[in-house]
Design an enzyme around this catalytic site. Structure first.
Site, PDB file in Angstrom:
ATOM      1  N   CYS A   2       0.747  -1.224   0.033  1.00  0.00           N
ATOM      2  CA  CYS A   2       0.064  -0.102  -0.022  1.00  0.00           C
ATOM      3  C   CYS A   2       0.814   1.143  -0.116  1.00  0.00           C
ATOM      4  O   CYS A   2       2.148   1.113   0.345  1.00  0.00           O
ATOM      5  CB  CYS A   2      -0.656   0.217   1.400  1.00  0.00           C
ATOM      6  N   TRP A  74      -3.798  -1.881  -1.343  1.00  0.00           N
ATOM      7  CA  TRP A  74      -3.826  -3.209  -2.190  1.00  0.00           C
ATOM      8  C   TRP A  74      -4.307  -4.140  -1.136  1.00  0.00           C
ATOM      9  O   TRP A  74      -3.707  -4.401  -0.276  1.00  0.00           O
ATOM     10  CB  TRP A  74      -2.294  -3.349  -2.734  1.00  0.00           C
ATOM     11  N   ASN A 100       0.598   0.058   6.407  1.00  0.00           N
ATOM     12  CA  ASN A 100       0.884  -0.893   5.299  1.00  0.00           C
ATOM     13  C   ASN A 100       1.628  -2.080   6.083  1.00  0.00           C
ATOM     14  O   ASN A 100       2.244  -1.852   6.630  1.00  0.00           O
ATOM     15  CB  ASN A 100       1.897  -0.122   4.247  1.00  0.00           C
ATOM     16  N   LYS A 493       4.762 -11.424 -18.965  1.00  0.00           N
ATOM     17  CA  LYS A 493       4.537  -9.993 -19.307  1.00  0.00           C
ATOM     18  C   LYS A 493       3.297 -10.080 -19.891  1.00  0.00           C
ATOM     19  O   LYS A 493       2.532  -9.466 -19.642  1.00  0.00           O
ATOM     20  CB  LYS A 493       5.698  -9.608 -20.251  1.00  0.00           C
ATOM     21  N   GLU A 496       0.294 -10.806 -17.338  1.00  0.00           N
ATOM     22  CA  GLU A 496       0.056 -10.035 -16.097  1.00  0.00           C
ATOM     23  C   GLU A 496      -0.443  -8.509 -16.640  1.00  0.00           C
ATOM     24  O   GLU A 496      -1.348  -7.842 -15.706  1.00  0.00           O
ATOM     25  CB  GLU A 496       1.489  -9.617 -15.382  1.00  0.00           C
ATOM     26  N   HIS A 512       6.099 -33.240 -23.951  1.00  0.00           N
ATOM     27  CA  HIS A 512       5.816 -34.212 -22.848  1.00  0.00           C
ATOM     28  C   HIS A 512       4.541 -33.777 -22.144  1.00  0.00           C
ATOM     29  O   HIS A 512       3.994 -33.958 -21.275  1.00  0.00           O
ATOM     30  CB  HIS A 512       6.760 -34.169 -21.635  1.00  0.00           C
ATOM     31  N   LYS A 611       3.287  -2.863  -7.159  1.00  0.00           N
ATOM     32  CA  LYS A 611       4.510  -2.872  -7.424  1.00  0.00           C
ATOM     33  C   LYS A 611       5.424  -3.757  -6.449  1.00  0.00           C
ATOM     34  O   LYS A 611       6.122  -4.559  -7.032  1.00  0.00           O
ATOM     35  CB  LYS A 611       5.183  -1.583  -7.608  1.00  0.00           C
TER      36      LYS A 611
HETATM   37  C1  F6R Z   1       6.451  -8.840 -12.870  1.00  0.00           C
HETATM   38  C2  F6R Z   1       6.769  -8.360 -11.716  1.00  0.00           C
HETATM   39  C3  F6R Z   1       6.943  -9.068 -10.441  1.00  0.00           C
HETATM   40  C4  F6R Z   1       8.068  -8.722  -9.719  1.00  0.00           C
HETATM   41  C5  F6R Z   1       8.113  -9.887  -8.464  1.00  0.00           C
HETATM   42  C6  F6R Z   1       9.260  -9.534  -7.680  1.00  0.00           C
HETATM   43  O1  F6R Z   1       6.537  -7.918 -14.118  1.00  0.00           O
HETATM   44  O2  F6R Z   1       6.896  -7.364 -11.599  1.00  0.00           O
HETATM   45  O3  F6R Z   1       6.737 -10.614 -10.787  1.00  0.00           O
HETATM   46  O4  F6R Z   1       9.289  -9.177 -10.495  1.00  0.00           O
HETATM   47  O5  F6R Z   1       6.977  -9.402  -7.481  1.00  0.00           O
HETATM   48  O6  F6R Z   1       9.446  -8.138  -7.088  1.00  0.00           O
HETATM   49  P1  F6R Z   1      11.079  -7.650  -6.590  1.00  0.00           P
HETATM   50  O7  F6R Z   1      11.734  -7.623  -7.885  1.00  0.00           O
HETATM   51  O8  F6R Z   1      10.685  -6.021  -6.204  1.00  0.00           O
HETATM   52  O9  F6R Z   1      11.420  -8.749  -5.659  1.00  0.00           O
END
Ligand code: F6R
Length: 616
Positions: A2, A74, A100, A493, A496, A512, A611
């Site tokens: 959050c 979130w 958060n 990609k 998501e 397989h 994020k």
């Molecule tokens: C995919 C994505 C997520 C992050 C994952 C790890 O585009 O953004 O799969 O890669 O949540 O996040 P970090 O790298 O911040 O540990």
């Protein structure tokens, strides 16, 4: 996950809080809320949906006040709704709190409060905090800061919180454990943020709270910081640091979306991740942050790489780099599985944790396990000052700059670059690489930014492929060797951000099982640059064509064989096989981006995601 922003100062808090929420929205965006201290008490506005919804709702309402807290959510406990949105308030409305993190023992705490007659308004774990603090304050007859400390001692889990109370309308209280919180110190004003994004516009002077810290912020007194783990409640002097963030880095810079901007920033990101680390004159590659532990890395019995999502894919690429060049076994683990598996870890193991945010809860837990069991723990992360940067023994930043788009792009290629540099530096010192191979790889690595740039020129061509893929319900991504992780990343990609179901497989593996899915309606995106398994991939493609699958291929410039077998082809410049992921991943990012746009998806804020995943 959050976003938290709070303000105390001389100005109107509302525009600052709202601006901060917009900047933090990438951390969560299913509901948002603001609480303002006004002469009549605390006024609170909350809305389900994006920050824009909250802003529209607040137009023409009284948003005066120079003390306030705001939150973009979130959801973890309780669906996205107005009721579950933060801030949460005490029953008498005199105290408001944003949070958060996760209160892990909230069920027990809630039951205790309910038994005492407290009535809850939401399904969240957070609401427990505000009632608990109020309850302690009323019962123990202590000041609010003291009540916060006593209450937080009962809380298990993680938190970054900000609290305002009508009892003292000039005071803002903040606390943190396991998830970051920064206090920005401006000119007679304080801006609090769950990261630097809402702060940098006003000041670069910041205090990073430590785990267990509780800060009491007032305009008329210096900030007081104490720690819940300190039984004597002593105050410590805050350590003020400079925020390493620029406002321009947080803007879209003429692009329609952050994601497209970040895709286009990759030549720079890769260059920046190499900057100052390759010394051609002295013929050395050196990563300053790990020098102290280099001997441990050179003597490593094994490398264990832990990460999640895209960072895990970077780890899979690193497996090839390290095993080929350094000749030491590598295990790549999902951090979320590793942490609960009672893994065998030796003291001469080196655990490398990879994370863009440096805040991913599972990866941080894996770091702790590595440390507890005596391994050398190295971090690779992008966010300067993040928890991972502080919790690992040593590490290297990927230096890609802030990434706001929820889907990782430039941080992935920057991670691979740092991992390649790490492998090269160790391989040279161990003597496991010939000097000619070493020089060739350095040369090719240095050429990567220009090569990525040239792939970006194919955007229009990829847009046409996107028109085709966007009409399909599924897609399959195939690759081999060092490009198998790129197939996984391409599939991630696409799913998501466009919500098309996609799977990545090693190309030979499909016979397989997954080959059963192939028909005229299944686009198969094959990552097939020049590599030692090229001929094998050609055979795998034949098997797909025989079943009427449609091939979309990523090949090396000048390819004539696979090109002829494909409905669409994107050519990428030639680069050493081990470094091909740096160029082959680019068209897949652009493809996912355009498919998502065609399908009218919000590429920067895909549904259900956030994020930085700071909860497990
Ligand atoms: C995919 C994505 C997520 C992050 C994952 C790890 O585009 O953004 O799969 O890669 O949540 O996040 P970090 O790298 O911040 O540990």
């Amino acid at each position: 996950m959050c976003g938290i922003v709070a303000y105390l100062g001389q100005k109107e808090a509302y525009p600052i809080l709202l601006g901060g929420l917009h900047r933090l929205e990438y951390r969560g965006y299913d509901s948002a809320g603001i609480a303002l201290m006004q002469s009549s008490g605390i006024t609170m506005y909350k809305k389900k949906g994006r920050v824009d919804e909250l802003q529209k709702f607040c137009n023409n309402l009284d948003t005066s006040g120079s003390l306030g807290i705001a939150h973009t959510r979130w959801a973890t406990h309780g669906e996205p709704s107005e009721q579950n949105a933060h801030p949460h308030v005490s029953e008498d409305g005199s105290m408001a709190l944003i949070h958060n993190g996760i209160v892990e023992n909230y069920i027990i705490l809630k039951q205790q409060l309910v038994n005492q007659g407290v009535i809850f308004q939401s399904d969240t774990d957070t609401e427990v905090l505000v009632h608990l603090i109020k309850n302690v304050q009323d019962k123990e007859k202590v000041s609010l800061p003291e009540a916060v400390i006593i209450a937080l001692r009962m809380v298990e889990g993680t938190y970054a919180i900000a609290i305002i109370s009508k009892d003292d309308p000039n005071q803002l209280i903040v606390a943190k454990k396991g998830t970051p919180l920064l206090i920005g110190i401006g000119d007679n004003e304080y801006i609090i943020g769950s990261d630097g994004a809402p702060i940098v516009e006003y000041t670069k002077q910041v205090i990073y709270l430590e785990d267990g810290d509780v800060g009491v912020i007032r305009i008329d007194k210096p900030i007081q910081i104490s720690n819940v783990n300190d039984s004597k409640n002593l105050h410590r002097s805050p350590y003020i640091q400079t925020l390493e963030l620029n406002l321009e880095q947080l803007e879209k810079g003429g692009f329609d979306t952050y994601m497209l901007k970040e895709i286009y920033e990759q030549p720079k990101a890769v260059r920046d991740s190499m900057r100052g680390r390759i010394n051609l004159e002295k013929d050395v590659v050196s990563l300053g942050g790990i020098l102290e532990y280099e001997q441990k890395m050179l003597n490593a019995r094994r490398f264990i790489i832990v990460a999640c999502g895209t960072s895990w894919h970077a780890g899979l690429v690193a497996e090839h780099l390290f095993e080929t060049l350094v000749r030491v076994p590598v295990e790549v683990e999902y951090a979320s599985e590793f942490r609960y598996r009672n893994p065998v870890i030796y003291e001469d193991d080196v655990l490398i944790a990879i994370s863009q945010s440096g805040e991913t809860a599972d990866t941080l837990a894996a770091v702790e396990i590595g440390k507890k069991r005596g391994a050398t723990v190295i971090g690779i992360c992008n966010v300067v000052g993040s928890t991972m940067a502080r919790e690992t023994m040593a590490g290297s930043y990927s230096h890609a700059g802030p990434e706001i788009g929820v889907a990782c792009t430039k941080t992935f290629t920057a991670q691979i670059t740092v991992l390649a540099l790490m492998a090269l530096s160790l391989a040279k010192k161990k003597g496991t690489i010939s000097m000619s191979q070493y020089h060739k790889l350095i040369n090719d690595l240095e050429s990567a930014p220009d090569k990525i740039e040239s792939v970006l020129h194919y955007e229009q061509q990829i847009q046409r492929i996107a028109q085709y893929v966007a009409t399909k319900p599924n897609a399959m991504f195939l690759g081999r060797g060092v490009n198998f992780p790129i197939a996984l990343e391409g599939a991630l990609k696409l799913k998501e951000i466009s919500y098309i179901h996609a799977e990545g497989y090693p190309a030979a593996e499909i016979k397989h099982g997954p080959i059963a899915l192939i028909d005229t309606n299944m686009p198969v995106i094959v990552v097939a640059p020049e590599q030692h398994t090229y001929d094998k991939v050609v055979s795998n493609i034949q098997e797909i064509i025989a079943r009427k699958g449609t091939i979309i291929s990523i090949v090396t410039e000048g390819d004539s064989v696979i090109k002829k077998m494909s409905k669409f082809t994107i050519e990428v410049p030639k680069i050493d096989e081990l470094l091909t992921p740096l160029v082959t991943t680019i068209p897949l990012q652009i493809l996912a981006y355009h498919v998502a746009l065609i399908r009218d998806c919000d590429v920067d804020k895909p549904r259900n995601l956030a994020k930085s995943v700071s909860v497990e």
